[in-house]
Scaffold this motif. Structure first.
Motif, PDB file in Angstrom:
ATOM      1  N   THR A   1     -88.833  59.648 -61.389  1.00 41.26           N
ATOM      2  CA  THR A   1     -89.407  58.605 -61.304  1.00 41.26           C
ATOM      3  C   THR A   1     -89.015  57.334 -61.749  1.00 41.26           C
ATOM      4  OG1 THR A   1     -91.013  59.632 -63.080  1.00 41.26           O
ATOM      5  CG2 THR A   1     -91.455  60.134 -61.174  1.00 41.26           C
ATOM      6  N   GLU A   2     -88.684  57.361 -63.290  1.00 41.20           N
ATOM      7  CA  GLU A   2     -88.335  55.515 -64.010  1.00 41.20           C
ATOM      8  C   GLU A   2     -87.264  55.025 -63.033  1.00 41.20           C
ATOM      9  OE1 GLU A   2     -88.747  55.152 -67.080  1.00 41.20           O
ATOM     10  OE2 GLU A   2     -90.754  56.789 -66.843  1.00 41.20           O
ATOM     11  N   GLY A   3     -86.758  55.456 -62.099  1.00 40.58           N
ATOM     12  CA  GLY A   3     -85.866  55.093 -60.996  1.00 40.58           C
ATOM     13  C   GLY A   3     -84.129  55.768 -60.647  1.00 40.58           C
ATOM     14  N   ARG A   4     -83.595  56.564 -62.417  1.00 46.28           N
ATOM     15  CA  ARG A   4     -82.761  56.821 -62.229  1.00 46.28           C
ATOM     16  C   ARG A   4     -82.645  58.065 -62.012  1.00 46.28           C
ATOM     17  NH1 ARG A   4     -83.205  57.568 -69.038  1.00 46.28           N
ATOM     18  NH2 ARG A   4     -81.089  57.341 -68.818  1.00 46.28           N
ATOM     19  N   HIS A   5     -82.144  57.561 -60.415  1.00 46.51           N
ATOM     20  CA  HIS A   5     -81.597  58.364 -59.525  1.00 46.51           C
ATOM     21  C   HIS A   5     -80.660  59.223 -58.870  1.00 46.51           C
ATOM     22  CE1 HIS A   5     -85.173  56.824 -56.353  1.00 46.51           C
ATOM     23  NE2 HIS A   5     -85.302  56.691 -57.600  1.00 46.51           N
ATOM     24  N   ASP A   6     -79.810  58.588 -59.741  1.00 48.21           N
ATOM     25  CA  ASP A   6     -78.258  59.543 -60.027  1.00 48.21           C
ATOM     26  C   ASP A   6     -78.339  60.198 -61.178  1.00 48.21           C
ATOM     27  OD1 ASP A   6     -76.788  58.103 -57.523  1.00 48.21           O
ATOM     28  OD2 ASP A   6     -76.506  56.376 -58.838  1.00 48.21           O
ATOM     29  N   LEU A   7     -78.338  60.195 -62.224  1.00 48.75           N
ATOM     30  CA  LEU A   7     -78.939  61.467 -63.314  1.00 48.75           C
ATOM     31  C   LEU A   7     -79.507  62.375 -63.237  1.00 48.75           C
ATOM     32  CD1 LEU A   7     -78.036  61.647 -66.254  1.00 48.75           C
ATOM     33  CD2 LEU A   7     -79.574  60.257 -66.990  1.00 48.75           C
ATOM     34  N   ALA A   8     -81.302  61.818 -62.147  1.00 46.00           N
ATOM     35  CA  ALA A   8     -81.821  62.974 -61.087  1.00 46.00           C
ATOM     36  C   ALA A   8     -80.873  64.148 -60.308  1.00 46.00           C
ATOM     37  CB  ALA A   8     -82.932  62.294 -60.717  1.00 46.00           C
ATOM     38  N   TYR A   9     -80.084  63.264 -59.763  1.00 48.28           N
ATOM     39  CA  TYR A   9     -79.627  64.502 -59.089  1.00 48.28           C
ATOM     40  C   TYR A   9     -78.279  65.473 -59.707  1.00 48.28           C
ATOM     41  CZ  TYR A   9     -80.915  61.977 -54.729  1.00 48.28           C
ATOM     42  OH  TYR A   9     -81.201  61.076 -53.053  1.00 48.28           O
ATOM     43  N   PHE A  10     -78.108  64.579 -60.597  1.00 46.82           N
ATOM     44  CA  PHE A  10     -77.076  65.597 -61.262  1.00 46.82           C
ATOM     45  C   PHE A  10     -77.336  66.936 -62.110  1.00 46.82           C
ATOM     46  CE2 PHE A  10     -75.181  66.066 -64.969  1.00 46.82           C
ATOM     47  CZ  PHE A  10     -73.755  66.477 -65.490  1.00 46.82           C
ATOM     48  N   ILE A  11     -79.263  66.476 -62.426  1.00 45.17           N
ATOM     49  CA  ILE A  11     -79.747  67.446 -63.005  1.00 45.17           C
ATOM     50  C   ILE A  11     -79.696  68.232 -62.097  1.00 45.17           C
ATOM     51  CG2 ILE A  11     -82.163  67.735 -63.875  1.00 45.17           C
ATOM     52  CD1 ILE A  11     -80.158  66.405 -65.947  1.00 45.17           C
ATOM     53  N   GLN A  12     -80.224  68.155 -60.765  1.00 48.46           N
ATOM     54  CA  GLN A  12     -80.255  68.993 -59.655  1.00 48.46           C
ATOM     55  C   GLN A  12     -79.022  69.555 -59.864  1.00 48.46           C
ATOM     56  OE1 GLN A  12     -81.157  67.271 -56.312  1.00 48.46           O
ATOM     57  NE2 GLN A  12     -80.831  68.735 -55.048  1.00 48.46           N
ATOM     58  N   MET A  13     -78.063  69.212 -59.956  1.00 44.20           N
ATOM     59  CA  MET A  13     -77.014  69.567 -58.894  1.00 44.20           C
ATOM     60  C   MET A  13     -76.381  71.046 -60.270  1.00 44.20           C
ATOM     61  SD  MET A  13     -73.045  68.013 -58.810  1.00 44.20           S
ATOM     62  CE  MET A  13     -73.113  68.713 -60.996  1.00 44.20           C
ATOM     63  N   ARG A  14     -77.019  70.595 -61.031  1.00 42.57           N
ATOM     64  CA  ARG A  14     -76.463  71.632 -62.308  1.00 42.57           C
ATOM     65  C   ARG A  14     -77.585  72.788 -62.698  1.00 42.57           C
ATOM     66  NH1 ARG A  14     -73.065  73.425 -64.276  1.00 42.57           N
ATOM     67  NH2 ARG A  14     -73.837  73.274 -66.220  1.00 42.57           N
ATOM     68  N   VAL A  15     -78.720  72.529 -62.659  1.00 42.68           N
ATOM     69  CA  VAL A  15     -79.817  73.382 -62.297  1.00 42.68           C
ATOM     70  C   VAL A  15     -78.828  74.241 -60.581  1.00 42.68           C
ATOM     71  CG1 VAL A  15     -82.250  73.561 -61.550  1.00 42.68           C
ATOM     72  CG2 VAL A  15     -81.397  71.463 -62.489  1.00 42.68           C
ATOM     73  N   SER A  16     -78.199  74.047 -60.210  1.00 41.99           N
ATOM     74  CA  SER A  16     -78.453  74.777 -59.112  1.00 41.99           C
ATOM     75  C   SER A  16     -77.485  75.466 -59.370  1.00 41.99           C
ATOM     76  CB  SER A  16     -78.203  73.722 -57.456  1.00 41.99           C
ATOM     77  OG  SER A  16     -77.332  74.385 -56.466  1.00 41.99           O
ATOM     78  N   GLU A  17     -76.032  75.018 -60.208  1.00 44.91           N
ATOM     79  CA  GLU A  17     -74.730  75.326 -60.470  1.00 44.91           C
ATOM     80  C   GLU A  17     -75.278  76.548 -61.255  1.00 44.91           C
ATOM     81  OE1 GLU A  17     -72.019  72.215 -59.361  1.00 44.91           O
ATOM     82  OE2 GLU A  17     -72.594  72.164 -61.597  1.00 44.91           O
ATOM     83  N   GLU A  18     -76.310  76.468 -61.908  1.00 47.00           N
ATOM     84  CA  GLU A  18     -76.551  77.088 -63.083  1.00 47.00           C
ATOM     85  C   GLU A  18     -77.360  78.293 -62.531  1.00 47.00           C
ATOM     86  OE1 GLU A  18     -75.829  79.065 -66.920  1.00 47.00           O
ATOM     87  OE2 GLU A  18     -74.505  77.156 -65.894  1.00 47.00           O
ATOM     88  N   PHE A  19     -78.807  78.031 -62.173  1.00 49.72           N
ATOM     89  CA  PHE A  19     -79.323  78.665 -62.070  1.00 49.72           C
ATOM     90  C   PHE A  19     -79.878  78.590 -60.751  1.00 49.72           C
ATOM     91  CE2 PHE A  19     -81.607  76.053 -65.851  1.00 49.72           C
ATOM     92  CZ  PHE A  19     -80.748  77.366 -66.811  1.00 49.72           C
ATOM     93  N   GLY A  20     -79.137  79.094 -59.539  1.00 46.88           N
ATOM     94  CA  GLY A  20     -79.239  79.456 -58.149  1.00 46.88           C
ATOM     95  C   GLY A  20     -80.757  78.605 -57.805  1.00 46.88           C
ATOM     96  N   VAL A  21     -81.163  78.132 -58.340  1.00 46.31           N
ATOM     97  CA  VAL A  21     -82.945  77.193 -57.941  1.00 46.31           C
ATOM     98  C   VAL A  21     -82.036  75.777 -57.105  1.00 46.31           C
ATOM     99  CG1 VAL A  21     -84.609  76.341 -58.821  1.00 46.31           C
ATOM    100  CG2 VAL A  21     -83.745  78.840 -59.328  1.00 46.31           C
ATOM    101  N   ASP A  22     -82.250  75.561 -56.484  1.00 45.95           N
ATOM    102  CA  ASP A  22     -82.072  73.896 -55.890  1.00 45.95           C
ATOM    103  C   ASP A  22     -83.412  73.702 -55.742  1.00 45.95           C
ATOM    104  OD1 ASP A  22     -80.905  71.710 -54.866  1.00 45.95           O
ATOM    105  OD2 ASP A  22     -79.380  72.523 -53.697  1.00 45.95           O
ATOM    106  N   ILE A  23     -84.539  71.928 -56.861  1.00 42.08           N
ATOM    107  CA  ILE A  23     -85.564  71.602 -56.199  1.00 42.08           C
ATOM    108  C   ILE A  23     -84.586  69.725 -56.826  1.00 42.08           C
ATOM    109  CG2 ILE A  23     -87.566  71.026 -57.421  1.00 42.08           C
ATOM    110  CD1 ILE A  23     -88.044  74.059 -58.595  1.00 42.08           C
ATOM    111  N   HIS A  24     -85.267  69.281 -55.416  1.00 40.45           N
ATOM    112  CA  HIS A  24     -84.838  67.919 -54.939  1.00 40.45           C
ATOM    113  C   HIS A  24     -85.960  67.416 -56.130  1.00 40.45           C
ATOM    114  CE1 HIS A  24     -84.813  64.151 -53.973  1.00 40.45           C
ATOM    115  NE2 HIS A  24     -83.889  64.170 -53.323  1.00 40.45           N
TER     116      HIS A  24
END
Length: 266
Positions: free
Chosen positions: A127-150
């Motif tokens: 929502t702050e427009g920092r999309h690439d950093l948001a995608y990085f968080i999504q990637m790490r959440v998916s890798e660490e927890f097996g949960v993929d939320i856009h």
């Protein structure tokens, strides 16, 4: 009880209860003293504890825990709704999951709760427009927890995701307040369209394990989706759907399916 603890308890009873449980946990299992101190007792607020826990879990050689913690701290300071949602999520897990006996457990051990809190930081970045950093968080959440939320998905408060393995929530999905879901749930699209293409889940919905809800369809408030169902059409309020493809099989059976977690069909 220390004076500071009394003051905190009058302002934030959830955090005070967490601190009390943490102190008892060390008495019960001294070998966990380091974990409990660093994760809870070392901090003055729930927000600080969450920032520490998220940053510790998501850090890697690509981004340090210190940098991630600064991001989380900024998110909590900027948006008070994150704090409100975290407390609602914590209470939801405690009240709905029969395996949860203390507030301490989701914060330290339950990847569903931790993944949702990390998603919320990613959504703030989006929502702050920092999309690439948001995608990085999504990637790490998916890798660490097996949960993929856009990070663009919109998720309400009071969310309980039990077990949380293989959860997928798409970019234009909307999840209301007080929703419960089990592992392997997908809120997905049906093709390559780029517009609004994901489900809209109403308040108080309970989604069973392995259920797939596909397309830009609405699931009415306080409905139930049976385990293993594939939902391709809209679901009216306060109904139960089941099957592949899912069909209405009856009423929801209670006023708040997501709270009772009753998954038996009539």
């Amino acid at each position: 009880m220390a004076k500071t603890h009394v003051q905190v308890a009058s302002i934030d009873p959830i955090w005070q209860r967490l601190c009390n449980e943490a102190e008892q946990a060390i008495v019960d299992e001294p070998l966990l003293g380091g974990l409990v101190h660093s994760s809870i007792l070392h901090h003055r607020t729930l927000e600080a504890a969450l920032a520490y826990r998220i940053s510790l879990k998501l850090s890697s050689g690509e981004m340090s825990d210190q940098m991630l913690r600064e991001i989380c701290d900024a998110a909590y300071q900027s948006d008070p709704a994150l704090s409100e949602a975290a407390r609602a999520d914590l209470v939801a897990v405690y009240e709905r999951d029969p395996a949860c006996h203390r507030y301490l457990q989701p914060l330290l051990y339950f990847k569903g709760f931790q993944a949702v809190q990390a998603y919320r930081v990613g959504h703030w970045l989006w929502t702050e427009g920092r999309h690439d950093l948001a995608y990085f968080i999504q990637m790490r959440v998916s890798e660490e927890f097996g949960v993929d939320i856009h990070p663009a998905a919109r998720i309400g408060k009071g969310i309980m995701i039990d077990h949380a393995h293989s959860i997928v929530i798409g970019e234009t999905a909307v999840v209301g307040d007080n929703v419960s879901m089990l592992h392997s749930v997908t809120l997905g699209g049906t093709g390559k369209e780029e517009e609004d293409r994901h489900p809209k889940i109403g308040d108080g919905v309970m989604i069973g394990a392995g259920a797939k809800v596909l397309g830009n369809i609405k699931v009415g408030c306080c409905s139930r989706i049976a385990a293993g169902s594939v939902v391709l059409e809209e679901v009216p309020e306060a109904t139960t759907v089941a099957g592949v493809p899912a069909r209405i099989v009856g009423k929801a059976g209670c006023a708040q399916p997501s709270v009772t977690m009753d998954q038996l069909l009539p």
